[in-house]
Write a protein that holds these residues in place. Structure first.
Motif, PDB file in Angstrom:
ATOM      1  N   PHE A  54      43.219  19.398 -28.220  1.00 35.72           N
ATOM      2  CA  PHE A  54      42.570  20.707 -28.243  1.00 35.72           C
ATOM      3  C   PHE A  54      41.100  20.650 -27.860  1.00 35.72           C
ATOM      4  N   ASP A  55      40.505  19.449 -27.876  1.00 39.22           N
ATOM      5  CA  ASP A  55      39.096  19.343 -27.508  1.00 39.22           C
ATOM      6  C   ASP A  55      38.925  19.640 -26.013  1.00 39.22           C
ATOM      7  N   PRO A  56      37.860  20.354 -25.624  1.00 39.70           N
ATOM      8  CA  PRO A  56      37.667  20.681 -24.201  1.00 39.70           C
ATOM      9  C   PRO A  56      37.656  19.450 -23.298  1.00 39.70           C
ATOM     10  N   GLN A  57      37.076  18.344 -23.772  1.00 42.86           N
ATOM     11  CA  GLN A  57      37.052  17.143 -22.926  1.00 42.86           C
ATOM     12  C   GLN A  57      38.447  16.555 -22.755  1.00 42.86           C
ATOM     13  N   GLU A  58      39.280  16.624 -23.801  1.00 42.43           N
ATOM     14  CA  GLU A  58      40.646  16.129 -23.680  1.00 42.43           C
ATOM     15  C   GLU A  58      41.414  16.933 -22.638  1.00 42.43           C
ATOM     16  N   ARG A  59      41.189  18.240 -22.634  1.00 41.03           N
ATOM     17  CA  ARG A  59      41.903  19.081 -21.667  1.00 41.03           C
ATOM     18  C   ARG A  59      41.355  18.905 -20.262  1.00 41.03           C
ATOM     19  N   ASP A  60      40.057  18.674 -20.148  1.00 38.65           N
ATOM     20  CA  ASP A  60      39.472  18.442 -18.829  1.00 38.65           C
ATOM     21  C   ASP A  60      39.936  17.116 -18.237  1.00 38.65           C
ATOM     22  N   ARG A  61      40.001  16.086 -19.088  1.00 37.44           N
ATOM     23  CA  ARG A  61      40.314  14.738 -18.595  1.00 37.44           C
ATOM     24  C   ARG A  61      41.811  14.440 -18.612  1.00 37.44           C
ATOM     25  N   GLY A  62      42.593  15.232 -19.342  1.00 35.06           N
ATOM     26  CA  GLY A  62      44.033  15.020 -19.399  1.00 35.06           C
ATOM     27  C   GLY A  62      44.448  13.800 -20.199  1.00 35.06           C
ATOM     28  N   ILE A  63      43.600  13.367 -21.156  1.00 32.92           N
ATOM     29  CA  ILE A  63      43.938  12.225 -22.004  1.00 32.92           C
ATOM     30  C   ILE A  63      43.604  12.567 -23.454  1.00 32.92           C
ATOM     31  N   THR A  64      44.226  11.828 -24.374  1.00 32.96           N
ATOM     32  CA  THR A  64      43.902  11.982 -25.786  1.00 32.96           C
ATOM     33  C   THR A  64      42.678  11.134 -26.105  1.00 32.96           C
ATOM     34  N   ILE A  65      41.686  11.757 -26.728  1.00 31.83           N
ATOM     35  CA  ILE A  65      40.448  11.064 -27.072  1.00 31.83           C
ATOM     36  C   ILE A  65      40.316  10.916 -28.585  1.00 31.83           C
TER      37      ILE A  65
END
Length: 678
Positions: A54-65
């Motif tokens: 759900f984090d914006p960076q996770e959605r931008d990068r397509g990976i789980t952070i």
């Protein structure tokens, strides 16, 4: 071990989803939420619509952070599930999650099999004794093969894989599985959420019977009850197989292997059934043990004890995720924070659904929940009843290997930056913030280039700061190449009143361990309490080596002799002598600078192998293997971490965007042409 089939805790499963990056771990989680009715629409990683990413960076990068917790229900059981990151830079998130989980599902790509980070997370689970089942995903891909993937599990991870399903169809024609325990087929049709059950078709019966026989033999080899039934009846019933598979999974003597295609929603229901059937409940794991040996049973009536494993420090307050090991906690209760040595009040208790939360009145032993109101708790803090304090072993924290200098573009934002970085380090213990003593720069250290990129971007987005970020620098170490014997150091200080006197004689030599200290003093020339002070002083000296002020590792220090003064000797004096004596000894040793190295696995089209090998050689890489798999070449090499900065961009340009790579730390190695003798 406790068993109580009538306890509500018997229907709880605390599990994690583990995998290499891009094996389909988050998609498996999304399909579990959909199959259990927790969500009514299937989230997709490529669309940025997943619940756990759900984090914006996770959605931008397509990976789980970031590890994300969700809860769902299946067949009368409650599943508390944590979707963990697959990228090596975020392995510390996996470590903290595994510390509080009772079981796990390891997801493997049916084409790639066991990949580097698959192996890393598997070893992490081994260290924590977490039982696992395996799910071979992406059977609908070109080149997918269950047997090859299972063989890679056997060869690289060394468990006994116990395959309980036979795929129906292959690659794009994969439509379902044969359940080898019940000898029934389970098939799925695109566009529907239902699973169809039926008899095994004639063209698959012979192969299904053969694999069922192999499963029976493998289980009988490892389980006494199954062996007894196999010898008496020459077969093993489904009930005996299920019980034996449960025992083997929980003991770690075997791993149940299932298969499917999460993206196409095939194989999820049997996976959920396997989670319920084989993975342990909180009652099936040993009672939690404190660092002083005291035990707390998983009993809601016992004194309260919990471990905080994750903290979200937001502008509106702190959210502390914790696993309750014993007792019951209610909203408004007071708890004891053993690390901060203070009491705290629990404002609210929340059931977590990724970024959404549902309020609870209480949490009991076996629960994984979040609480609001704790001000001092950090990841790894033990929370307990004030009248029954307990300290649990915290999760290990990896040592950072890469640093960047971070400064605010505007001087008025300096304090805001310091506050933002402190909050980052509070949320993620593997991030370290410090100030360089020589340059005065604020340094942010972490587990890799991507780890630091994500952290810096988080500061920019959440705090609206404009930052200047320096080029990444690796964290070097220094070690002893050739030691020194009989170094004498005297610490004498007299400036009125009681003075300080300490005399030590040290031997320093290389060691395979990080740091070893021992005493060979005879005749009581240095009392034992002063020996401990000398060791403490030597540990102080390891912070900065003579080559470049880097931490020192890989040495053994022996205190061989010394003397004391009747009045002027003290712990402080001998600690000072240990610190400065070892510093002087290191200057007399032949020191070696060590640099962090990583194992890189590069997957490229076959026509690009030559260019990739040449580039790795230019980066001081040592190629250890190369195999061809499904039209692609997989090259494995050991490369200094410092040479990998910017490698992703270079690899894309050399392979027209078709190449990918992963890296995992393997330790330290001597840096070239920097061995220095003093």
């Amino acid at each position: 071990m406790r068993t109580n089939n009538f306890s509500p805790l018997a229907v709880v499963r605390n599990l994690g989803i583990l995998a290499h990056v891009d094996a389909g771990k988050t998609t498996v989680t999304e399909r579990i939420l959909f199959a259990t009715g927790t969500t009514h629409k299937r989230g997709e990683v490529h669309d940025g619509t997943t619940v756990t990413d759900f984090d914006p960076q996770e959605r931008d990068r397509g990976i789980t952070i970031f590890a994300a917790a969700v809860s769902c229900a299946w067949d009368g059981h409650r599943l508390n599930l944590i979707d963990t990151p697959g990228h090596v830079d975020f392995a510390d998130e996996v470590e903290r999650s595994l510390r509080v989980l009772d079981g796990a599902v390891a997801v493997f790509d049916a084409v790639a099999g066991v990949e580097p980070q698959s192996e890393s997370v598997w070893r992490q689970a081994d260290r924590h004794g977490v039982p696992r089942i395996a799910f071979v995903n992406k059977l609908d891909r070109a080149g997918a093969d269950l047997d090859t993937a299972v063989e890679s599990i056997r060869r690289r991870l060394h468990p006994a894989p116990l395959v309980v399903q036979l795929p129906i169809g292959s690659e794009d024609g994969f439509t379902g599985v044969v359940d080898l325990l019940r000898m029934r087929t389970l098939t799925w049709t695109d566009g529907t959420a239902a699973v169809d059950e039926g008899p095994v078709p004639d063209d698959l019966r012979e192969e299904a019977l053969r694999r069922r026989r192999l499963l029976e033999e493998a289980v009988a080899e490892r389980h006494p009850a199954a062996l007894e039934e196999f010898c008496d009846r020459e077969t093993v019933s489904a009930g005996t197989l299920t019980a034996a598979l449960r025992d083997l999974t929980r003991s770690g003597d075997g791993v149940v292997v299932l298969c499917g295609s999460a993206y196409r929603n095939r194989g999820i229901e049997p996976l959920l059934d396997a989670v319920v059937a084989y993975l342990p409940s909180p009652l099936d794991v040993p009672a939690v043990r404190g660092v002083n040996g005291e035990e707390r049973p998983c009993d809601p009536a016992a004194p309260f004890a919990a471990l905080a494993f994750k903290v979200n420090a937001t502008a509106t307050g702190r959210l502390t995720y914790m696993r309750v090991y014993s007792g019951t906690i209610e909203k408004g209760a007071t708890v004891w924070d053993a690390g901060a040595r203070r009491t705290e009040r629990v404002g609210r208790i929340l059931r977590v659904q990724a970024d959404r939360h549902a309020p609870l009145e209480r949490a009991v032993a076996g629960d994984i929940v979040a609480v609001v109101g704790l001000k001092s708790a950090r990841a790894g803090s033990t929370l307990s009843a004030p009248d029954a304090p307990l300290v649990l072993e915290p999760p290990g924290v990896a040592e950072p290997v890469v640093s960047v200098a971070v400064e605010a573009e505007r001087s008025v934002d300096t304090d805001s930056l310091a506050s933002a970085l402190a909050r980052l380090a509070e949320e993620d213990p593997s991030l370290v913030v410090r100030t360089d003593a020589e340059t005065g720069q604020r340094l942010l250290s972490g587990m890799g280039e991507l780890h630091l990129e994500v952290a810096v971007e988080k500061v920019r987005r959440e705090h609206g700061l404009t930052l200047n970020v320096g080029r990444p620098r690796v964290s070097y170490r220094e070690t002893v190449g050739r030691g020194v014997s009989g170094l004498v150091f005297r610490h004498v200080k007299q400036d009125g009143g009681a003075g300080q006197f300490a005399h030590v004689v040290l031997d320093v030599e290389p060691s395979a361990e990080g740091f070893e200290f021992r005493s060979a003093v005879v005749g009581g020339r240095v009392p034992q309490e002063y020996v401990r002070a000398v060791e403490a002083g030597c540990r102080d000296a390891l912070a900065e080596g003579p080559l470049g002020g880097h931490p020192v590792t890989g040495l053994r220090v022996t205190l061989t002799d010394g003397s004391t003064h009747v009045k002027d000797s003290s712990d402080t004096a001998f600690r000072t002598a240990g610190r400065f004596g070892l510093r002087e000894a290191l200057r007399a040793c032949a020191m070696v600078l060590l640099e962090p190295v990583v194992e890189v696995t590069v997957t490229v089209p076959e026509d690009a192998v030559g260019a990739v090998l040449g580039d790795l050689a230019a980066r001081r890489g040592r190629v250890s293997g190369s195999v061809t798999r499904g039209g692609s070449a997989v090259v494995t090499a050991t490369v200094p971490l410092a040479e990998l900065f910017g490698y992703a961009t270079r690899l894309r340009s050399r392979t027209q965007g078709r190449g990918t790579f992963t890296a995992r730390p393997t330790g330290y190695a001597p840096a070239p042409a920097v061995t220095t003798a003093r």
